[in-house]
Write a protein that holds these residues in place. Structure first.
Motif, PDB file in Angstrom:
ATOM      1  N   SER A  76      67.222  34.559  27.412  1.00 54.99           N
ATOM      2  CA  SER A  76      65.658  35.275  27.321  1.00 54.99           C
ATOM      3  C   SER A  76      65.146  35.323  25.782  1.00 54.99           C
ATOM      4  CB  SER A  76      65.763  36.492  27.908  1.00 54.99           C
ATOM      5  OG  SER A  76      66.649  37.407  27.018  1.00 54.99           O
ATOM      6  N   SER A 122      61.590  35.215  31.702  1.00 53.28           N
ATOM      7  CA  SER A 122      60.377  35.666  31.844  1.00 53.28           C
ATOM      8  C   SER A 122      60.187  36.493  30.345  1.00 53.28           C
ATOM      9  CB  SER A 122      60.281  36.642  32.805  1.00 53.28           C
ATOM     10  OG  SER A 122      61.042  37.757  32.878  1.00 53.28           O
ATOM     11  N   GLU A 151      53.138  35.294  30.677  1.00 54.61           N
ATOM     12  CA  GLU A 151      52.779  35.966  31.906  1.00 54.61           C
ATOM     13  C   GLU A 151      52.332  37.372  31.615  1.00 54.61           C
ATOM     14  OE1 GLU A 151      57.048  36.485  31.812  1.00 54.61           O
ATOM     15  OE2 GLU A 151      55.633  35.065  31.502  1.00 54.61           O
ATOM     16  N   THR A 152      52.968  37.979  30.398  1.00 58.00           N
ATOM     17  CA  THR A 152      52.761  39.344  29.980  1.00 58.00           C
ATOM     18  C   THR A 152      51.601  39.787  29.378  1.00 58.00           C
ATOM     19  OG1 THR A 152      53.982  39.075  27.896  1.00 58.00           O
ATOM     20  CG2 THR A 152      55.448  39.537  29.912  1.00 58.00           C
ATOM     21  N   GLY A 184      58.154  26.281  34.198  1.00 57.08           N
ATOM     22  CA  GLY A 184      58.249  27.462  33.686  1.00 57.08           C
ATOM     23  C   GLY A 184      57.486  27.936  32.401  1.00 57.08           C
ATOM     24  N   ASN A 206      59.313  31.611  33.342  1.00 61.74           N
ATOM     25  CA  ASN A 206      59.300  32.693  34.542  1.00 61.74           C
ATOM     26  C   ASN A 206      59.384  31.942  35.680  1.00 61.74           C
ATOM     27  OD1 ASN A 206      58.874  35.212  35.612  1.00 61.74           O
ATOM     28  ND2 ASN A 206      56.314  34.719  35.872  1.00 61.74           N
ATOM     29  N   SER A 207      60.190  30.935  36.007  1.00 62.95           N
ATOM     30  CA  SER A 207      60.423  30.232  37.112  1.00 62.95           C
ATOM     31  C   SER A 207      61.738  30.556  37.855  1.00 62.95           C
ATOM     32  CB  SER A 207      60.600  28.565  36.581  1.00 62.95           C
ATOM     33  OG  SER A 207      60.878  27.717  37.652  1.00 62.95           O
ATOM     34  N   GLY A 244      56.486  28.984  38.280  1.00 61.42           N
ATOM     35  CA  GLY A 244      56.124  30.026  37.356  1.00 61.42           C
ATOM     36  C   GLY A 244      54.963  29.966  36.739  1.00 61.42           C
ATOM     37  N   ASN A 245      54.867  30.123  35.318  1.00 62.10           N
ATOM     38  CA  ASN A 245      53.880  30.104  34.313  1.00 62.10           C
ATOM     39  C   ASN A 245      53.176  28.727  34.118  1.00 62.10           C
ATOM     40  OD1 ASN A 245      54.667  32.460  33.930  1.00 62.10           O
ATOM     41  ND2 ASN A 245      54.625  32.379  31.730  1.00 62.10           N
TER      42      ASN A 245
END
Length: 700
Positions: free
Chosen positions: A76, A100, A104-105, A130, A132-133, A192-193
């Motif tokens: 991460s 993640s 996305e945050t 991704g 976040n996938s 994800g993203n």
């Protein structure tokens, strides 16, 4: 499989952040790759381990014996960014980022990290799925680059369905429901993203797989329209149905409305229009996404939407017919020949009308389904069949029922759905490959989707599916035309407008009325600064010829009092339509031109009754859209009122759509309300007239 082939069948996979625990995010991909028969090389990367799940582990990606084709990033934050940068430098073809905490945050640091990863990949052409996938899975090759729990709960089996989702949960749930129903899944992708490779781009790849027969999509935004349009084109060419579930709203869709059109052409409505145009069925829930999967996988295509209903219960016949009515699915009117054959097949006390109750005689005569169903199969007006068996068991020859229904479906090609609430009885039918639901409502809903989707697909095949480029209109300054200018523009693009005269002096009013053939007339104050004139007292209807000059003077006084630019007064011929319709259009920043067609009048926003169309579209497309309006029921003439000219309305919509495709017309937004709908074959032809219009177009 071309541009993204390496994600589906890589020669080698590195798992950066690999874990010895097969239940952890860094451990599951290794476990799945080994269990699902992946034939390529697997390289666990973890500086704390020398062996992971029976494989040699390496301290870094630089220590690997080869440059892996794909890398899974299961670390991460800043470490994930560093690993992506290094993968790009080494020449890795693609990365799947499971971590993640990025875009996305909405966090500034997460967005910066995301941008850094994209920049590194762009320098070398490396592709990113991704962050976040949940990961990608191809069960045909065993390339399961995913940590989904559902692959443990519902063991994989290769099949003809592909699931592509921007959400991990909305990939896993459809996968689980399909496997629970015994349906094999080839692809289960959760992207994800979508900072680089999009869900639509992956979908365009998997739908080209000759073994895929059904594509299920979950999309939270529709930004990659070109790839989604490519999905549709390939699917139509291959005969692969596409079902999509859409959630969320994109920022581009949240716009201020400058007119009725702006308010009515909502993002969700435009999404519906885009999907419909491209033959993609829009599901409204996760259950709807998968409910008809078994029907889609059967061979053949339905020829229409009319159904037959057969049961051994009169109550189920009634309830199924009710469910069909709620879905708007027509119950077929059987031919005289069919009824004659049914008379021979059924007990003397049974009805030969559709729905067909074979009665409780089924308990003593197990051949009834086998005699009745083939008769229905020979009736060209029957395009689908619902068979309801609410009660069976001891004394019933369920095996024969299942065999007869299955033989009927195989021999005729007529799709069948079963409504069987008893799980042990339902299992017998499922084992014969039949599609079974617990009740008649679910069965009818799935059959309705299947039949209507194929109608949608047939229409899409006949359309031109090119998409309008997002031209310079999005960047240019805009100006609002006054009503007279707007009406003249409508005439120039082929939308008939009311005959009118623009006067700048009250003394010109009498001559204008005479020019229009005498009074009474409609008089409006004309100002580009007033798009809603009625509320300001700038509209007078039914003005006698002798009062025209005085009313024009009143209009000028009102414009002055309201501080609005005085651009004259419109004196227009009085036209009363049989009904009031509306036409509108706007240039959407994501989808391009959008045309709105619907019921008009003062309540268009409070009680909207509209359909949206994406140009180019045909006269038939416009007529079909009109036919879906609630007002359609009265347009053909009721209680002595004449039928209106639907062809003229549809032709005006097509003309507007063509103008929206023309950058030279420079239309940003256009609103015609009301559009008077006049009698077919009456004195005024074409039998529609725009009597009020607002146009916003480029200032240059």
């Amino acid at each position: 499989m071309s541009g993204l082939r390496f994600f589906h069948d890589p020669a080698s996979v590195a798992v950066i952040g690999a874990s010895s625990d097969p239940e952890k995010i860094g451990g599951r991909p290794i476990r799945y790759l080994q269990e699902c028969g992946f034939a390529g090389a697997i390289y666990p990367v973890n500086p704390q381990r020398s062996e992971i799940q029976g494989l040699v582990a390496y301290p870094s990606i630089d220590a690997l014996p080869v440059v892996p084709e794909v890398a899974i990033i299961a670390v991460s934050g800043a470490n994930a960014v560093a690993q992506i940068v290094r993968c790009a430098e080494l020449g890795v073809a693609g990365c799947v980022i499971m971590a993640s905490g990025f875009g996305e945050t909405g966090d500034e640091q997460g967005l910066a990290w995301q941008a850094e990863m994209l920049d590194a990949a762009a320098r070398t052409g490396m592709r990113i799925v991704g962050p976040n996938s949940q990961g990608l899975a191809n069960f045909a090759t065993g390339a399961v680059l995913s940590f989904s729990t559902l692959f443990t709960e519902q063991p994989p089996e290769d099949g003809a369905v592909a699931v592509v989702s921007q959400s991990g949960a909305l990939c896993s749930v459809p996968y689980g429901l399909l496997r629970e129903a015994g349906i094999g899944v080839r692809y289960a992708h959760a992207t994800g993203n979508d900072i680089d490779v999009t869900a639509a781009e992956l979908a365009a790849e998997v739908v080209a797989d000759p073994e895929v027969k059904l594509l299920l999509l979950y999309l939270e935004d529709i930004a990659d329209l070109d790839s989604l349009a490519e999905v549709a084109r390939t699917a139509l060419d291959r005969g692969v149905p596409v079902v999509a579930l859409k959630g969320g709203r994109s920022e581009a869709g949240q716009r201020a409305a400058a007119s009725h059109t702006g308010a009515l052409a909502t993002e969700e409505g435009v999404v519906d229009a885009f999907l419909e145009k491209h033959g993609i069925w829009r599901a409204r829930s996760t259950r709807d996404l998968v409910a008809a999967a078994g029907l889609y996988l059967r061979p053949g295509r339905p020829a229409g939407e009319q159904i037959a209903i057969v049961s051994n219960s009169g109550a189920i016949c009634v309830l199924t017919a009710d469910a069909a009515a709620e879905e708007g699915l027509p119950v077929a009117e059987l031919t005289v020949a069919t009824k004659s054959e049914l008379t021979e097949a059924l007990p003397s006390f049974a009805s030969v009308e559709n729905p067909i109750d074979v009665t409780a005689a089924l308990l003593t005569d197990s051949s009834l389904f086998g005699r009745v169903l083939p008769v229905l199969g020979r009736d060209g007006g029957v395009h689908g069949c619902v068979v309801g068996i609410p009660v069976a068991g001891r004394g019933y020859d369920v095996d024969r029922f299942a065999r007869d229904v299955s033989d009927f479906e195989d021999s005729t090609g007529v799709p069948v759905v079963m409504a069987v609430p008893q799980s042990n009885i339902a299992r017998v039918f499922r084992e014969k490959g039949l599609v079974v639901f617990a009740d008649e409502s679910e069965a009818v809903r799935a059959l309705a989707q299947y039949l209507r989707h194929h109608t949608l697909i047939a229409r899409a095949r006949s359309r031109e599916l090119g998409r309008c480029a997002l031209d310079s209109r999005l960047r240019e300054p805009r100006t609002v035309l006054n009503e007279s200018e707007s009406l003249r523009l409508l005439e120039s693009i082929g939308v008939p407008a009311v005959e009118h005269v623009l006067v700048h002096d009250a003394a010109e009013a009498a001559e204008a009325v005479e020019q229009l053939g005498g009074g009474p007339v409609v008089i409006k104050g004309c100002s580009s600064e007033a798009t809603h004139k009625s509320e300001l007292g700038l509209v007078r209807i039914g003005v006698p010829a002798g009062e025209a000059e005085a009313v024009v003077q009143q209009m000028f006084a009102t414009l002055a009092r309201e501080g609005l630019a005085n651009e004259g007064a419109i004196i227009a011929r009085m036209i009363k339509g049989v009904h009031e319709g509306m036409l509108g259009a706007r240039f959407d920043p994501v989808f391009g031109p959008v045309v709105v067609i619907g019921a008009g009048g003062i309540h268009v926003e409070a009680m909207p009754d509209v359909q949206l169309l994406l140009p180019p579209f045909s006269l038939d497309d416009a007529l079909a859209a009109i036919g879906r309006l609630r007002i359609a029921a009265v347009l053909g003439g009721v209680r002595g009122a004449p039928a209106v000219d639907l062809d003229a309305w549809a032709a005006a919509a097509v003309a507007l759509g063509d103008a929206m495709l023309d950058p030279a017309a420079a239309i940003h937004e256009l609103d015609v309300n009301p559009l008077m709908l006049l009698p077919r074959g009456g004195e005024v032809q074409p039998a529609v007239r725009a009597v009020d219009a607002v146009v916003i177009r480029s200032a240059h």
